[in-house]
Design a protein around this motif. Structure first.
Motif, PDB file in Angstrom:
ATOM      1  N   ILE A 176       0.857  -1.185   0.000  1.00 31.99           N
ATOM      2  CA  ILE A 176       0.000   0.000   0.000  1.00 31.99           C
ATOM      3  C   ILE A 176       0.894   1.235   0.000  1.00 31.99           C
ATOM      4  O   ILE A 176       1.893   1.286   0.711  1.00 31.99           O
ATOM      5  N   VAL A 177       0.508   2.237  -0.796  1.00 33.98           N
ATOM      6  CA  VAL A 177       1.247   3.495  -0.865  1.00 33.98           C
ATOM      7  C   VAL A 177       0.416   4.606  -0.236  1.00 33.98           C
ATOM      8  O   VAL A 177      -0.807   4.680  -0.435  1.00 33.98           O
ATOM      9  N   PHE A 178       1.089   5.480   0.514  1.00 33.50           N
ATOM     10  CA  PHE A 178       0.468   6.688   1.057  1.00 33.50           C
ATOM     11  C   PHE A 178       1.234   7.893   0.532  1.00 33.50           C
ATOM     12  O   PHE A 178       2.463   7.962   0.656  1.00 33.50           O
ATOM     13  N   GLN A 179       0.510   8.844  -0.061  1.00 34.44           N
ATOM     14  CA  GLN A 179       1.112  10.078  -0.544  1.00 34.44           C
ATOM     15  C   GLN A 179       0.063  11.175  -0.505  1.00 34.44           C
ATOM     16  O   GLN A 179      -1.120  10.899  -0.283  1.00 34.44           O
ATOM     17  N   HIS A 180       0.482  12.411  -0.721  1.00 42.94           N
ATOM     18  CA  HIS A 180      -0.457  13.530  -0.625  1.00 42.94           C
ATOM     19  C   HIS A 180      -1.205  13.762  -1.936  1.00 42.94           C
ATOM     20  O   HIS A 180      -2.444  13.744  -1.974  1.00 42.94           O
ATOM     21  N   ILE A 181      -0.478  13.995  -3.014  1.00 42.64           N
ATOM     22  CA  ILE A 181      -1.111  14.313  -4.303  1.00 42.64           C
ATOM     23  C   ILE A 181      -1.552  13.015  -4.974  1.00 42.64           C
ATOM     24  O   ILE A 181      -0.753  12.085  -5.121  1.00 42.64           O
ATOM     25  N   PRO A 182      -2.814  12.929  -5.414  1.00 40.09           N
ATOM     26  CA  PRO A 182      -3.250  11.731  -6.134  1.00 40.09           C
ATOM     27  C   PRO A 182      -2.514  11.587  -7.473  1.00 40.09           C
ATOM     28  O   PRO A 182      -2.157  12.594  -8.104  1.00 40.09           O
TER      29      PRO A 182
ATOM     30  N   GLU B  20      -7.166  11.457 -17.519  1.00 37.79           N
ATOM     31  CA  GLU B  20      -7.784  12.766 -17.321  1.00 37.79           C
ATOM     32  C   GLU B  20      -6.785  13.896 -17.582  1.00 37.79           C
ATOM     33  O   GLU B  20      -5.563  13.692 -17.587  1.00 37.79           O
ATOM     34  N   ASP B  21      -7.312  15.092 -17.786  1.00 38.62           N
ATOM     35  CA  ASP B  21      -6.464  16.253 -18.041  1.00 38.62           C
ATOM     36  C   ASP B  21      -5.632  16.601 -16.811  1.00 38.62           C
ATOM     37  O   ASP B  21      -6.022  16.313 -15.674  1.00 38.62           O
ATOM     38  N   ASP B  22      -4.505  17.241 -17.064  1.00 35.75           N
ATOM     39  CA  ASP B  22      -3.685  17.735 -15.960  1.00 35.75           C
ATOM     40  C   ASP B  22      -4.463  18.786 -15.173  1.00 35.75           C
ATOM     41  O   ASP B  22      -5.239  19.567 -15.733  1.00 35.75           O
ATOM     42  N   ASP B  23      -4.221  18.811 -13.858  1.00 31.85           N
ATOM     43  CA  ASP B  23      -5.000  19.662 -12.971  1.00 31.85           C
ATOM     44  C   ASP B  23      -4.118  19.991 -11.761  1.00 31.85           C
ATOM     45  O   ASP B  23      -3.138  19.293 -11.499  1.00 31.85           O
ATOM     46  N   TYR B  24      -4.476  21.021 -11.023  1.00 36.49           N
ATOM     47  CA  TYR B  24      -3.743  21.324  -9.791  1.00 36.49           C
ATOM     48  C   TYR B  24      -3.771  20.145  -8.827  1.00 36.49           C
ATOM     49  O   TYR B  24      -2.826  19.924  -8.067  1.00 36.49           O
ATOM     50  N   PHE B  25      -4.856  19.372  -8.863  1.00 40.90           N
ATOM     51  CA  PHE B  25      -5.061  18.329  -7.857  1.00 40.90           C
ATOM     52  C   PHE B  25      -4.556  16.949  -8.268  1.00 40.90           C
ATOM     53  O   PHE B  25      -4.740  15.988  -7.533  1.00 40.90           O
ATOM     54  N   ASN B  26      -3.933  16.812  -9.444  1.00 44.22           N
ATOM     55  CA  ASN B  26      -3.339  15.526  -9.810  1.00 44.22           C
ATOM     56  C   ASN B  26      -1.906  15.746 -10.291  1.00 44.22           C
ATOM     57  O   ASN B  26      -1.425  16.877 -10.367  1.00 44.22           O
ATOM     58  N   LEU B  27      -1.231  14.666 -10.607  1.00 41.58           N
ATOM     59  CA  LEU B  27       0.091  14.760 -11.208  1.00 41.58           C
ATOM     60  C   LEU B  27      -0.043  14.808 -12.724  1.00 41.58           C
ATOM     61  O   LEU B  27      -1.021  14.313 -13.289  1.00 41.58           O
ATOM     62  N   THR B  28       0.930  15.415 -13.384  1.00 45.29           N
ATOM     63  CA  THR B  28       0.851  15.541 -14.837  1.00 45.29           C
ATOM     64  C   THR B  28       0.780  14.161 -15.485  1.00 45.29           C
ATOM     65  O   THR B  28       1.273  13.168 -14.945  1.00 45.29           O
ATOM     66  N   LYS B  29       0.183  14.129 -16.664  1.00 44.71           N
ATOM     67  CA  LYS B  29      -0.143  12.847 -17.304  1.00 44.71           C
ATOM     68  C   LYS B  29       1.092  11.966 -17.499  1.00 44.71           C
ATOM     69  O   LYS B  29       1.060  10.757 -17.237  1.00 44.71           O
ATOM     70  N   SER B  30       2.183  12.551 -17.969  1.00 47.29           N
ATOM     71  CA  SER B  30       3.377  11.738 -18.220  1.00 47.29           C
ATOM     72  C   SER B  30       3.936  11.171 -16.917  1.00 47.29           C
ATOM     73  O   SER B  30       4.341  10.002 -16.858  1.00 47.29           O
TER      74      SER B  30
ATOM     75  N   HIS C 225      -5.309  15.905  -0.579  1.00 46.28           N
ATOM     76  CA  HIS C 225      -5.024  17.055  -1.449  1.00 46.28           C
ATOM     77  C   HIS C 225      -6.260  17.653  -2.113  1.00 46.28           C
ATOM     78  O   HIS C 225      -6.340  18.860  -2.291  1.00 46.28           O
ATOM     79  N   TYR C 226      -7.228  16.830  -2.483  1.00 43.56           N
ATOM     80  CA  TYR C 226      -8.377  17.277  -3.281  1.00 43.56           C
ATOM     81  C   TYR C 226      -9.459  17.917  -2.423  1.00 43.56           C
ATOM     82  O   TYR C 226     -10.310  18.633  -2.929  1.00 43.56           O
ATOM     83  N   HIS C 227      -9.473  17.635  -1.143  1.00 39.25           N
ATOM     84  CA  HIS C 227     -10.493  18.138  -0.211  1.00 39.25           C
ATOM     85  C   HIS C 227     -11.903  17.721  -0.645  1.00 39.25           C
ATOM     86  O   HIS C 227     -12.887  18.385  -0.342  1.00 39.25           O
ATOM     87  N   ARG C 228     -11.963  16.625  -1.359  1.00 40.96           N
ATOM     88  CA  ARG C 228     -13.195  15.964  -1.780  1.00 40.96           C
ATOM     89  C   ARG C 228     -12.868  14.482  -1.936  1.00 40.96           C
ATOM     90  O   ARG C 228     -11.706  14.134  -2.131  1.00 40.96           O
ATOM     91  N   ASN C 229     -13.882  13.643  -1.885  1.00 42.56           N
ATOM     92  CA  ASN C 229     -13.665  12.229  -2.165  1.00 42.56           C
ATOM     93  C   ASN C 229     -13.683  11.986  -3.667  1.00 42.56           C
ATOM     94  O   ASN C 229     -14.492  12.570  -4.391  1.00 42.56           O
TER      95      ASN C 229
END
Length: 313
Positions: free
Chosen positions: A201-207, A215-225, A246-250
């Motif tokens: 299991i991995v634990f990290q902040h940014i999904p 999905e498109d790149d966003d502040y709340f995810n890591l870039t696609k590549s 990080h997302y402050h939403r589920n």
């Protein structure tokens, strides 16, 4: 509370491991167990967000103190006790070098000292903890205050990997630190690939992603590549799940056999979810998780169907 005093309470990760779990005792699968995941207590954001000054605001955090105290009280009441309580980053709101950082840190540490001493704390770094663009200095400050920014530990036959996702967001000012984590991660994943653990299991902040790998790149995810490279590495090694905040939403989704879990915040909500925690049950064959509001968990505890999973052999 000084860093030294906090270290005595939190059993901070050192030497890239967490001594709350002696690996020689914890490498063997002994049956189902559960843990609690929280994210983003982020002392100070609720005031900053309400005033529209999320960059430099946040001079009050009484609401976050009360919510985190409620979370701790709910966890302490649970029976049986969870094996651990992991906080997936953004422990406080004030970025490195910003006003209120020391005060927010002291108040969060004070609240976290109330966690039952039999429930180890696992602390993950977020962008507000090490900065959007971390430096050797900001990472060293996190390590001194909260413990190692990446490490691994065994619990009940499961290998848990805590990662510093900020290195994948922007390591331009600390490339050597990113390289060191990448090399360390490859070593850890070789253990997973050899099927020497029941789950990893991995634990990290940014999904890695919020709902879909494409999905498109966003502040709340890591870039696609970046996300595809990491997801392929984790899924290819046999990692079961990644838990983040990080997302402050589920949110969440799957990629190959990898479950990407995005949990809303203990603190400030940016969507329609409630302040809450995630209960995660680990069985021999699967990992089952459910998000509870703080009120639900405080008043009703864990539902019978999840408790029943822990009786499986």
């Amino acid at each position: 509370m000084s860093a030294a005093e906090a270290g005595g309470v939190f059993r901070r990760a050192r030497g890239r491991t967490l001594d709350a779990f002696p690996s020689e005792k914890e490498r063997e699968w002994k049956g189902p167990f559960y843990f609690i995941q929280g994210a983003d207590p982020q002392f100070g954001l609720m005031k900053a967000w309400s005033t529209g000054d999320s960059d430099s605001g946040g001079d009050e955090w009484g609401q976050e103190i009360r919510l985190t105290e409620q979370a701790v009280q709910a966890i302490n009441k649970l029976k049986p006790k969870p094996r651990f309580f992991v906080l997936c980053g953004d422990l406080i709101h004030a970025m490195p070098g910003m006003p209120w950082r020391k005060e927010q840190t002291a108040d969060l540490q004070r609240v976290l000292t109330q966690v039952d001493s039999d429930i180890p704390l696992v602390l993950v770094s977020g962008n507000h903890d090490v900065g959007n663009t971390p430096t050797p200095e900001t990472v060293a400050e996190f390590q001194q205050t909260w413990g190692d920014d990446y490490f691994s530990f065994w619990v009940g036959g499961v290998l848990c990997l805590v990662l510093n996702s900020q290195f994948w967001y922007d390591a331009s000012r600390c490339p050597a630190l990113k390289q060191a984590q990448d090399q360390w991660l490859d070593q850890q994943l070789s253990i997973v690939g050899q099927h020497k653990c029941q789950h990893a299991i991995v634990f990290q902040h940014i999904p890695l992603f919020l709902r879909s790998i494409d999905e498109d790149d966003d502040y709340f995810n890591l870039t696609k590549s970046v996300r595809k490279e990491i997801a392929n590495k984790l899924a290819g090694a046999g990692v079961t799940a990644v838990f983040s905040g990080h997302y402050h939403r589920n949110a969440g989704g799957t990629y190959q056999n990898l479950d990407m879990v995005v949990s809303s915040a203990i603190g400030c909500q940016l969507g329609q979810d409630t302040h809450g925690l995630r209960v995660v049950v680990v069985t021999a064959k699967k990992i089952v998780h459910r998000y509870y509001s703080l009120d639900e968990l405080s008043e009703k505890g864990i539902e019978d169907d999840l408790m029943g999973l822990m009786k499986e052999k």
